[in-house]
Scaffold this motif. Structure first.
Motif, short mmCIF file in Angstrom:
data_model
loop_
_atom_site.label_atom_id
_atom_site.label_comp_id
_atom_site.label_asym_id
_atom_site.label_seq_id
_atom_site.Cartn_x
_atom_site.Cartn_y
_atom_site.Cartn_z
N ALA A 103 7.82 1.54 -0.73
CA ALA A 103 8.25 0.59 0.29
C ALA A 103 7.33 0.64 1.52
O ALA A 103 7.11 -0.37 2.17
N LEU A 104 6.80 1.81 1.81
CA LEU A 104 5.92 1.95 2.96
C LEU A 104 4.52 1.38 2.71
O LEU A 104 3.68 1.40 3.59
N ALA A 105 4.28 0.86 1.51
CA ALA A 105 3.01 0.18 1.24
C ALA A 105 2.89 -1.07 2.11
O ALA A 105 1.79 -1.49 2.45
N ASN A 106 4.03 -1.65 2.48
CA ASN A 106 4.05 -2.78 3.40
C ASN A 106 4.12 -2.23 4.82
O ASN A 106 5.09 -1.56 5.17
N PRO A 107 3.13 -2.48 5.65
CA PRO A 107 3.14 -1.89 7.00
C PRO A 107 4.30 -2.36 7.88
O PRO A 107 4.62 -1.72 8.87
#
Length: 152
Positions: A112-116
């Motif tokens: 989920a943290l791949a999206n800043p």
């Protein structure tokens, strides 16, 4: 110096070549396994069919890219690539050592943290819900022998 035509550098064309290459690798890997039959599929059947379908989709993407108006090739986003890759590695390291719940929460949070734009609390809540759903489906409903929490 030779420069390739713009249609060969189109995003769809390059993506199609990548999908085709990975799919053929699946097919080659499945060739070493027993395929079985449609009635009694063995371990090599699914990777072979998945690779075959992926190869066809890759060919369709290449054709689409060659026939379309060429677009500008953009540089791939490295953050999602690194975070998703790291999530796979973390899941594979944690599933046996820490259990299903910890592996899913870690994998889901990192993914989920791949999206800043995603906040850590959102990622953790999403991962906790995902872990609960997977636990309900695979451990409770399907009664699969998976270590839920290591040490218990």
């Amino acid at each position: 110096m030779w420069t390739p035509p713009r249609s060969l550098l189109a995003t769809d064309t390059l993506a199609g070549i990548g999908v085709f290459t990975i799919s053929i690798a699946f097919c080659i890997g499945a060739a070493a396994l027993d395929l079985g039959s449609l009635a009694r599929m063995q371990e090599g059947f699914f990777p072979l069919m998945t690779g075959g379908i992926g190869a066809l989709l890759g060919i369709a993407l290449v054709i689409s890219g060659l026939l379309s108006t060429p677009d500008r090739v953009i540089r791939p986003a490295l953050r999602p690539l690194l975070f998703i890759g790291a999530a796979f590695v973390v899941f594979s390291l944690l599933i046996d050592r820490a259990g299903l719940i910890a592996a899913i929460i870690a994998c889901g949070t990192i993914s989920a943290l791949a999206n800043p734009k995603t906040r850590l609390t959102e990622a953790l809540l999403l991962s906790a819900g995902l872990a609960l759903g997977i636990w309900l489906l695979f451990v409770q409903l399907l009664d699969m022998p998976i270590t839920v929490i290591a040490g218990l």
